[in-house]
Design an enzyme around this catalytic site. Structure first.
Site, short mmCIF file in Angstrom:
data_model
loop_
_atom_site.label_atom_id
_atom_site.label_comp_id
_atom_site.label_asym_id
_atom_site.label_seq_id
_atom_site.Cartn_x
_atom_site.Cartn_y
_atom_site.Cartn_z
N GLU A 171 0.81 -1.22 0.00
CA GLU A 171 0.00 0.00 0.00
C GLU A 171 0.85 1.28 0.00
O GLU A 171 0.82 2.05 0.96
CB GLU A 171 -0.94 0.00 1.21
CG GLU A 171 -1.90 -1.17 1.22
CD GLU A 171 -2.89 -1.14 2.38
OE1 GLU A 171 -2.77 -0.26 3.25
OE2 GLU A 171 -3.78 -2.00 2.41
N GLU A 379 -5.10 -8.69 1.12
CA GLU A 379 -5.72 -8.31 2.40
C GLU A 379 -7.20 -8.12 2.19
O GLU A 379 -7.63 -7.50 1.21
CB GLU A 379 -5.17 -6.98 2.95
CG GLU A 379 -3.84 -7.07 3.61
CD GLU A 379 -3.39 -5.72 4.18
OE1 GLU A 379 -4.25 -4.90 4.57
OE2 GLU A 379 -2.17 -5.51 4.20
O1 IFM Z 1 -3.79 -2.83 9.30
C1 IFM Z 1 -3.79 -2.37 7.99
C2 IFM Z 1 -2.64 -2.96 7.21
O2 IFM Z 1 -1.43 -2.68 7.82
C3 IFM Z 1 -2.62 -2.40 5.81
N1 IFM Z 1 -3.90 -2.52 5.18
C4 IFM Z 1 -5.06 -2.13 5.90
C5 IFM Z 1 -5.07 -2.76 7.28
C6 IFM Z 1 -6.32 -2.32 8.06
O3 IFM Z 1 -6.35 -0.94 8.21
#
Ligand code: IFM
Length: 475
Positions: A171, A379
């Site tokens: 990200e 994710e």
């Molecule tokens: O916890 C974060 C992660 O580190 C990166 N993506 C989003 C998750 C939830 O906010």
């Protein structure tokens, strides 16, 4: 127990079922074995920066509990585990000298995972820049990209082909804009021009590191990057609202997809951000470097965005928790006159709307645009206010519903032709949720932060049952 998936919604035998974490969010042990501070240690120690003043000093103490945690992953039946490496453990100082004890920790973890039959998916950068690198200029400085490539080479040589998938960055949108524009993440800087330079140098770091992975391990080495692509919808079909959507798409998505997958920055990104930067940090040859061919694109998905033409946004576009310092600065550089609207329907403890269809749309649109590029959901998950019930369990049925609906969304995207190869649940266990500290729980395993005891939530049992059922369908 809640039904797994609708009848017949079976994924292919080689579809990868995993869970994800990140180093700073779970490891703790911030001064162990030669590690030096990262920007998140410094930021979290700043009064008012995180909810409740929480820091990653202990986190889930995974550093001291890796064997038990790997055993838990095995019990859950995980096929893969997405973890990140703390750069400041590997290169604790600006000299770049490698700390063998830091590398040894990950070396053992990778071996433990493999011994448990779990494929390691390693992210090289999940936001915990060494403080020394920030002191030298951080991501707005070009040299940070070269330093990242050097660090990558040490890690890749050490862990080599034992890693199932190498991911350069997690990200970069958050690292650049939340870190350097709105300042709600480390290093807490509010400078739009610096944020754009950070965007480019993160892109460059991805390209340089990706090429290192391939140089060291060969041209077929499995390589990815993980992007939190924004699913943006316009409030109406009025030209002004469509323009608002285009601006957010550009600064949120195209600024990464363009260089990484098409070797170009879209003209509108440069034009929209002209007041903040002249983009002179883009040098000849950079775009060729950045467009390193990927094995798979990692996609993180949580919710959607609804925008219209209006007043400039403030904050990070999500509601801040009570008492938490909210930024007066926007991460949406160049997106003046765009307003984010609250969305109807249920939302998670993050205030993020729950919309599985957004994941179907995202995956199918990516497939249409890049038909030969496999995708991986790296994710997906939800925060809720979990509690241990009197029976000792954690009955997180809203998370179970969220997971079921989103995993089924992946199935639907595949049915529509999207080449999605795997799903990683965020997160394996409750952890340090950045500016929200320990107040937001994303885990399928509950962590009691007083005792550090782990309890598998109902969602963890559900996910384990799902993986087992999917495997059984192929026997
Ligand atoms: O916890 C974060 C992660 O580190 C990166 N993506 C989003 C998750 C939830 O906010």
């Amino acid at each position: 127990m809640t039904a797994l998936l609708p009848d017949g919604h079976t994924f292919p035998a080689d579809f990868l079922w995993g869970a994800a974490t990140a180093a700073y969010q779970i490891e703790g042990a911030v001064a162990a074995d030669g590690r030096t501070p990262s920007i998140w240690d410094t930021f979290a120690a700043t009064p008012g920066a995180t909810l409740g003043g929480d820091t990653g000093q202990v986190a889930a103490d995974h550093y001291h509990r890796t064997q038990a945690d790997v055993a838990l992953m095995r019990e859950l039946g995980l096929q893969a585990y997405r973890m990140s490496i703390a750069w400041a453990r590997v290169q604790p100082t600006a000299s770049g000298e490698v700390n063998p004890a830091g590398l040894a920790f990950y070396d053992r973890l990778v071996d433990d995972l493999l011994a448990a039959g779990i494929k390691p998916a390693v992210t090289l950068y999940h936001w915990d820049l060494p403080q020394w690198a920030q002191d030298l200029g951080g991501w707005p400085a070009r040299d940070t990209a070269s330093r990242f490539a050097d660090y990558t080479e040490h890690v890749v040589r050490a862990l080599g082909d034992r890693v199932h998938l190498w991911t350069t960055l997690n990200e970069p949108w958050c690292a650049a804009y939340l870190g350097y524009a709105s300042g709600v993440h480390a290093p807490g800087i509010t400078d739009a021009g610096a944020a754009l330079a950070a965007v480019h140098h993160l892109n460059l770091a991805h390209g340089l590191a990706g090429r290192v992975v391939r140089d060291v391990l060969g041209p077929e080495a499995p390589l990815s990057v993980t992007l939190n692509l924004h699913v943006v919808r316009a409030a109406s079909q009025q030209p002004a609202d469509l323009e608002a959507k285009a601006r957010i798409d550009a600064i949120g998505n195209e600024v990464f997809l363009g260089p990484m997958l098409e070797g170009r920055y879209p003209e509108r990104v440069i034009a929209d951000t002209a007041a903040a930067s002249d983009w002179s940090f883009v040098h000849d040859g950079d775009l060729e470097t950045i467009a390193v061919p990927l094995t798979v694109l990692g996609v993180n998905y949580y919710s959607t965005n609804l925008v219209q033409a209006g007043t400039p946004p403030v904050g990070d576009g999500t509601p801040g928790p009570d008492g938490h310092r909210s930024s007066e600065h926007t991460p949406w550089v160049g997106a003046d006159h765009v307003e984010f609207l609250a969305q109807p329907g249920p939302s998670t403890a993050m205030g993020w709307n729950i919309e599985p269809q957004g994941l179907v749309d995202l995956l199918t649109q990516l497939h249409t645009r890049y038909p030969t590029l496999p995708l991986m959901v790296t994710e997906n998950g939800a925060a809720f206010a979990d509690e241990i019930a009197p029976d000792g369990a954690v009955h997180d049925e809203r998370r179970v519903a969220y997971l079921r609906d989103h995993i089924d969304a992946v199935w639907q995207a595949r049915a529509a032709g999207a080449d999605v190869r795997g799903y990683f649940l965020w997160s394996l266990m409750d952890n340090f949720e950045w500016a929200y500290g320990y107040d937001r729980r994303f885990g399928m395993v509950y962590v009691d932060y007083a005792t550090l005891e782990r309890t598998v939530k109902d969602s963890g049992h559900w996910y384990a049952a799902l993986i087992a059922a999917q495997e059984a369908a192929h026997r």
